[in-house]
Write a protein that holds these residues in place. Sequence first.
Motif, PDB file in Angstrom:
ATOM      1  N   GLU A 278      57.735  99.377   9.870  1.00  0.00           N
ATOM      2  CA  GLU A 278      58.909  99.842  10.046  1.00  0.00           C
ATOM      3  C   GLU A 278      59.709  99.874   8.770  1.00  0.00           C
ATOM      4  OE1 GLU A 278      61.042  97.585  13.327  1.00  0.00           O
ATOM      5  OE2 GLU A 278      59.240  97.728  14.592  1.00  0.00           O
TER       6      GLU A 278
ATOM      7  N   ALA B 150      60.647 114.054  16.536  1.00  0.00           N
ATOM      8  CA  ALA B 150      60.225 113.505  17.576  1.00  0.00           C
ATOM      9  C   ALA B 150      61.032 113.824  18.804  1.00  0.00           C
ATOM     10  CB  ALA B 150      60.082 112.082  17.380  1.00  0.00           C
TER      11      ALA B 150
ATOM     12  N   ASP C   5      64.116 106.973   9.228  1.00  0.00           N
ATOM     13  CA  ASP C   5      63.880 108.428   8.712  1.00  0.00           C
ATOM     14  C   ASP C   5      64.368 109.440   9.954  1.00  0.00           C
ATOM     15  OD1 ASP C   5      62.605 110.257   7.108  1.00  0.00           O
ATOM     16  OD2 ASP C   5      61.193 110.753   8.692  1.00  0.00           O
TER      17      ASP C   5
ATOM     18  N   HIS D 191      59.563 104.051  12.306  1.00  0.00           N
ATOM     19  CA  HIS D 191      58.318 104.307  12.110  1.00  0.00           C
ATOM     20  C   HIS D 191      58.517 105.910  11.466  1.00  0.00           C
ATOM     21  CE1 HIS D 191      56.079 100.755  12.996  1.00  0.00           C
ATOM     22  NE2 HIS D 191      56.947 100.770  14.235  1.00  0.00           N
ATOM     23  N   LYS D 192      57.743 106.326  10.451  1.00  0.00           N
ATOM     24  CA  LYS D 192      57.945 107.666  10.187  1.00  0.00           C
ATOM     25  C   LYS D 192      56.620 108.523  10.609  1.00  0.00           C
ATOM     26  CE  LYS D 192      58.346 110.318   5.776  1.00  0.00           C
ATOM     27  NZ  LYS D 192      58.524 110.356   4.487  1.00  0.00           N
ATOM     28  N   LEU D 193      56.887 109.922  10.968  1.00  0.00           N
ATOM     29  CA  LEU D 193      55.958 110.566  11.313  1.00  0.00           C
ATOM     30  C   LEU D 193      55.084 111.112  10.296  1.00  0.00           C
ATOM     31  CD1 LEU D 193      57.746 113.290  13.773  1.00  0.00           C
ATOM     32  CD2 LEU D 193      56.248 111.525  14.418  1.00  0.00           C
TER      33      LEU D 193
ATOM     34  N   SER E  97      62.253 112.311  10.982  1.00  0.00           N
ATOM     35  CA  SER E  97      61.233 111.884  11.817  1.00  0.00           C
ATOM     36  C   SER E  97      61.861 111.896  13.483  1.00  0.00           C
ATOM     37  CB  SER E  97      60.495 110.664  11.645  1.00  0.00           C
ATOM     38  OG  SER E  97      59.618 110.893  10.607  1.00  0.00           O
ATOM     39  N   ILE E  98      62.761 111.182  13.312  1.00  0.00           N
ATOM     40  CA  ILE E  98      63.668 111.020  14.806  1.00  0.00           C
ATOM     41  C   ILE E  98      64.045 112.386  15.335  1.00  0.00           C
ATOM     42  CG2 ILE E  98      65.878 110.300  15.941  1.00  0.00           C
ATOM     43  CD1 ILE E  98      65.914 107.955  14.127  1.00  0.00           C
TER      44      ILE E  98
ATOM     45  N   CYS F 299      59.953 106.005  16.244  1.00  0.00           N
ATOM     46  CA  CYS F 299      60.466 106.676  15.217  1.00  0.00           C
ATOM     47  C   CYS F 299      61.967 106.091  15.261  1.00  0.00           C
ATOM     48  CB  CYS F 299      60.741 108.106  15.404  1.00  0.00           C
ATOM     49  SG  CYS F 299      59.159 109.116  14.985  1.00  0.00           S
ATOM     50  N   HIS F 300      62.628 105.812  16.562  1.00  0.00           N
ATOM     51  CA  HIS F 300      64.017 104.994  16.493  1.00  0.00           C
ATOM     52  C   HIS F 300      63.690 103.553  15.832  1.00  0.00           C
ATOM     53  CE1 HIS F 300      66.559 107.836  18.462  1.00  0.00           C
ATOM     54  NE2 HIS F 300      65.651 108.538  19.033  1.00  0.00           N
TER      55      HIS F 300
ATOM     56  N   ARG G 113      58.591 108.801  19.867  1.00  0.00           N
ATOM     57  CA  ARG G 113      60.114 109.172  19.679  1.00  0.00           C
ATOM     58  C   ARG G 113      60.587 107.648  19.724  1.00  0.00           C
ATOM     59  NH1 ARG G 113      63.693 110.035  24.997  1.00  0.00           N
ATOM     60  NH2 ARG G 113      62.869 107.836  25.171  1.00  0.00           N
TER      61      ARG G 113
ATOM     62  N   VAL H  94      51.893 107.860  13.117  1.00  0.00           N
ATOM     63  CA  VAL H  94      53.209 107.472  12.380  1.00  0.00           C
ATOM     64  C   VAL H  94      52.711 106.374  11.222  1.00  0.00           C
ATOM     65  CG1 VAL H  94      54.629 107.983  14.197  1.00  0.00           C
ATOM     66  CG2 VAL H  94      53.504 105.663  14.195  1.00  0.00           C
TER      67      VAL H  94
END
Length: 136
Positions: free
Chosen positions: A79, A90, A83, A52-54, A86-87, A48-49, A45, A75
């Motif tokens: 960076e 996550a 996304d 980074h993308k899942l 993704s956030i 992603c913040h 999580r 991921v």
Amino acid sequence: MEEIEMIVITNNPKVKEYIQKYQLNKRFSLLWVDGFTEDVLEKVRDLCHFGHKLLTHPLTGSIKPNQTPYKTVVVDHLEQEIDFNSILIAENSYFKTLELLTKRPRPKETELFLDDFAVIDLDFFKSFLTSLGLII
């Protein structure tokens, strides 16, 4: 030399051994998490913040996250633009895991099946590798 493309966030020793054994560290950066599934998902999580993308879903498989101690999520390495999907995934995965653990804590018997849970999680990671054409 190929550039590292993805980050593998895991607490599964079998995934760590697999990455080292097959020298996948050329494409994957390993981020080791000491803890349980919820700790891995918290780290995912947070990444992603930061943009980074899942690449794999945090709640892959049919085993509830409050039943297994192991989790591996991939991921992208760089960076980039945030996304929001993704956030959202996550965040929802992390909070769903916490909710499940509150309602039904991880069974003590889980310790009897640690190796089985590790193999199942490794198999999900191998499936991801297969989808990339990297199965070893």
